[in-house]
Design a protein around this motif. Structure first.
Motif, PDB file in Angstrom:
ATOM      1  N   GLU A   1       1.002  -1.059   0.042  1.00 58.97           N
ATOM      2  CA  GLU A   1      -0.103  -0.003  -0.038  1.00 58.97           C
ATOM      3  C   GLU A   1       0.749   1.176   0.171  1.00 58.97           C
ATOM      4  O   GLU A   1       0.423   2.275  -0.572  1.00 58.97           O
ATOM      5  CB  GLU A   1      -0.857   0.198   1.251  1.00 58.97           C
ATOM      6  CG  GLU A   1      -2.147  -1.088   1.031  1.00 58.97           C
ATOM      7  CD  GLU A   1      -2.805  -1.222   2.336  1.00 58.97           C
ATOM      8  OE1 GLU A   1      -3.931  -1.031   2.299  1.00 58.97           O
ATOM      9  OE2 GLU A   1      -2.260  -1.408   3.538  1.00 58.97           O
ATOM     10  N   LEU A   2       2.184   1.330   0.695  1.00 58.39           N
ATOM     11  CA  LEU A   2       3.170   2.455   0.796  1.00 58.39           C
ATOM     12  C   LEU A   2       3.509   2.579  -0.728  1.00 58.39           C
ATOM     13  O   LEU A   2       3.433   3.707  -1.158  1.00 58.39           O
ATOM     14  CB  LEU A   2       3.979   2.331   1.730  1.00 58.39           C
ATOM     15  CG  LEU A   2       5.133   3.200   1.785  1.00 58.39           C
ATOM     16  CD1 LEU A   2       4.552   4.529   1.991  1.00 58.39           C
ATOM     17  CD2 LEU A   2       6.411   2.780   2.564  1.00 58.39           C
ATOM     18  N   VAL A   3       3.826   1.454  -1.553  1.00 55.93           N
ATOM     19  CA  VAL A   3       4.446   1.615  -2.706  1.00 55.93           C
ATOM     20  C   VAL A   3       3.271   2.410  -3.587  1.00 55.93           C
ATOM     21  O   VAL A   3       3.749   3.335  -4.342  1.00 55.93           O
ATOM     22  CB  VAL A   3       4.908   0.452  -3.288  1.00 55.93           C
ATOM     23  CG1 VAL A   3       5.360   0.308  -4.859  1.00 55.93           C
ATOM     24  CG2 VAL A   3       6.142  -0.004  -2.608  1.00 55.93           C
ATOM     25  N   ASP A   4       2.091   1.870  -3.527  1.00 54.51           N
ATOM     26  CA  ASP A   4       1.033   2.237  -4.370  1.00 54.51           C
ATOM     27  C   ASP A   4       0.682   3.901  -4.032  1.00 54.51           C
ATOM     28  O   ASP A   4       0.688   4.684  -4.903  1.00 54.51           O
ATOM     29  CB  ASP A   4      -0.441   1.565  -4.006  1.00 54.51           C
ATOM     30  CG  ASP A   4      -0.224   0.257  -4.597  1.00 54.51           C
ATOM     31  OD1 ASP A   4       0.605  -0.275  -5.350  1.00 54.51           O
ATOM     32  OD2 ASP A   4      -0.971  -0.542  -4.158  1.00 54.51           O
ATOM     33  N   MET A   5       0.829   4.296  -2.594  1.00 54.40           N
ATOM     34  CA  MET A   5       0.638   5.662  -2.235  1.00 54.40           C
ATOM     35  C   MET A   5       1.840   6.408  -2.804  1.00 54.40           C
ATOM     36  O   MET A   5       1.333   7.434  -3.321  1.00 54.40           O
ATOM     37  CB  MET A   5       0.272   5.753  -0.962  1.00 54.40           C
ATOM     38  CG  MET A   5      -0.840   5.403  -0.306  1.00 54.40           C
ATOM     39  SD  MET A   5      -1.368   5.549   1.538  1.00 54.40           S
ATOM     40  CE  MET A   5      -0.268   4.654   2.294  1.00 54.40           C
ATOM     41  N   ALA A   6       3.033   5.820  -2.611  1.00 48.74           N
ATOM     42  CA  ALA A   6       4.320   6.841  -3.310  1.00 48.74           C
ATOM     43  C   ALA A   6       4.028   6.973  -4.740  1.00 48.74           C
ATOM     44  O   ALA A   6       4.184   7.876  -5.271  1.00 48.74           O
ATOM     45  CB  ALA A   6       5.420   6.031  -2.943  1.00 48.74           C
ATOM     46  N   SER A   7       3.601   5.910  -5.477  1.00 48.25           N
ATOM     47  CA  SER A   7       3.372   6.060  -6.717  1.00 48.25           C
ATOM     48  C   SER A   7       2.371   7.136  -7.029  1.00 48.25           C
ATOM     49  O   SER A   7       2.533   8.050  -8.315  1.00 48.25           O
ATOM     50  CB  SER A   7       3.250   4.808  -7.446  1.00 48.25           C
ATOM     51  OG  SER A   7       4.011   3.830  -7.553  1.00 48.25           O
ATOM     52  N   ILE A   8       1.351   6.990  -6.388  1.00 46.63           N
ATOM     53  CA  ILE A   8       0.191   8.292  -6.659  1.00 46.63           C
ATOM     54  C   ILE A   8       0.796   9.521  -6.295  1.00 46.63           C
ATOM     55  O   ILE A   8       0.607  10.478  -6.964  1.00 46.63           O
ATOM     56  CB  ILE A   8      -0.966   7.796  -5.799  1.00 46.63           C
ATOM     57  CG1 ILE A   8      -1.546   6.433  -6.468  1.00 46.63           C
ATOM     58  CG2 ILE A   8      -1.974   8.901  -5.811  1.00 46.63           C
ATOM     59  CD1 ILE A   8      -2.848   6.005  -5.521  1.00 46.63           C
ATOM     60  N   ALA A   9       1.476   9.522  -5.090  1.00 50.72           N
ATOM     61  CA  ALA A   9       1.976  10.874  -4.878  1.00 50.72           C
ATOM     62  C   ALA A   9       2.813  11.412  -5.640  1.00 50.72           C
ATOM     63  O   ALA A   9       3.081  12.639  -5.979  1.00 50.72           O
ATOM     64  CB  ALA A   9       2.569  10.686  -3.372  1.00 50.72           C
ATOM     65  N   GLN A  10       3.899  10.682  -6.331  1.00 48.49           N
ATOM     66  CA  GLN A  10       4.670  10.913  -7.410  1.00 48.49           C
ATOM     67  C   GLN A  10       4.061  11.590  -8.497  1.00 48.49           C
ATOM     68  O   GLN A  10       4.526  12.365  -9.195  1.00 48.49           O
ATOM     69  CB  GLN A  10       5.681  10.121  -7.806  1.00 48.49           C
ATOM     70  CG  GLN A  10       6.754  10.430  -8.669  1.00 48.49           C
ATOM     71  CD  GLN A  10       7.636   9.051  -9.148  1.00 48.49           C
ATOM     72  OE1 GLN A  10       7.359   7.956  -8.641  1.00 48.49           O
ATOM     73  NE2 GLN A  10       8.328   9.295 -10.199  1.00 48.49           N
ATOM     74  N   SER A  11       2.958  10.791  -9.081  1.00 50.16           N
ATOM     75  CA  SER A  11       2.183  11.396 -10.448  1.00 50.16           C
ATOM     76  C   SER A  11       1.209  12.343 -10.102  1.00 50.16           C
ATOM     77  O   SER A  11       0.748  12.768 -11.369  1.00 50.16           O
ATOM     78  CB  SER A  11       1.629   9.929 -10.925  1.00 50.16           C
ATOM     79  OG  SER A  11       0.739   9.415 -10.270  1.00 50.16           O
TER      80      SER A  11
END
Length: 188
Positions: free
Chosen positions: A49-59
């Motif tokens: 979930e953290l990796v998913d959130m980091a991806s969303i935060a980056q994009s």
């Protein structure tokens, strides 16, 4: 008596103030801190979930650190959690920038502050490398040749051919969306 929800809001304020105050170097530096406090210690969400959130935060538009703190707060305590996390993440930067802008001449000429900032650059680079290694290892674990080849292709496109990062990101997003769409169609 303070409710559990109120304690959670205060914890979110405190941890986001702490992370925002003591992480220099941009959003990727925040990810290991969020992992440490939200995933490892409190187990409020998983590593995936953290990796998913980091991806969303980056994009998403805006600062990665603010976006990630907002998403983490939302995941933990809904809209109010997102709001208090966002405000807590913005506040230290606002105060630091206000102080620096007020005393800019003194900061710019001070060799000690220059040395400290150079030292921070080295630690920021190490944290970013750690984050990149984590993401690459997760992509490789997917055992998808397309996603695995995207890593060196994106690097070459940026480093060798100097293609703008926004274009690379858009192409990678398009390829991933197409991949998900094709997989969904095959399952129908």
């Amino acid at each position: 008596m303070i409710s559990q929800r109120t304690k959670q809001y205060f914890w979110l304020i405190g941890i986001n103030l702490f992370i925002s105050t003591f992480t220099f170097g941009g959003g990727y530096v925040v990810v290991p801190m969020v992992r440490k406090y939200f995933v490892s210690r409190k187990k409020l969400f998983s590593e995936d979930e953290l990796v998913d959130m980091a991806s969303i935060a980056q994009s998403s538009p805006g600062a990665i650190a603010i976006n990630l703190s907002t998403l983490s707060g939302y995941r933990v305590a809904g809209r109010t959690g997102a709001t208090v996390s966002c405000i807590a993440a913005i506040f230290p930067s606002f105060v630091i920038l206000a102080c620096i802008s007020t005393f800019y001449a003194a900061f710019a000429a001070n060799p000690l502050i220059s040395a400290v900032l150079r030292g921070m650059q080295a630690s920021v680079a190490a944290l970013i490398v750690d984050f990149v290694v984590d993401i690459c290892s997760r992509i490789i674990k997917e055992r998808c040749l397309l996603l695995t080849l995207m890593i060196p292709a994106a690097f070459l496109a940026s480093f060798m051919f100097e293609i703008h990062v926004a274009i690379i990101l858009s192409l990678c997003c398009f390829v991933c969306i197409a991949r998900v769409w094709l997989r969904a169609r095959r399952q129908i």
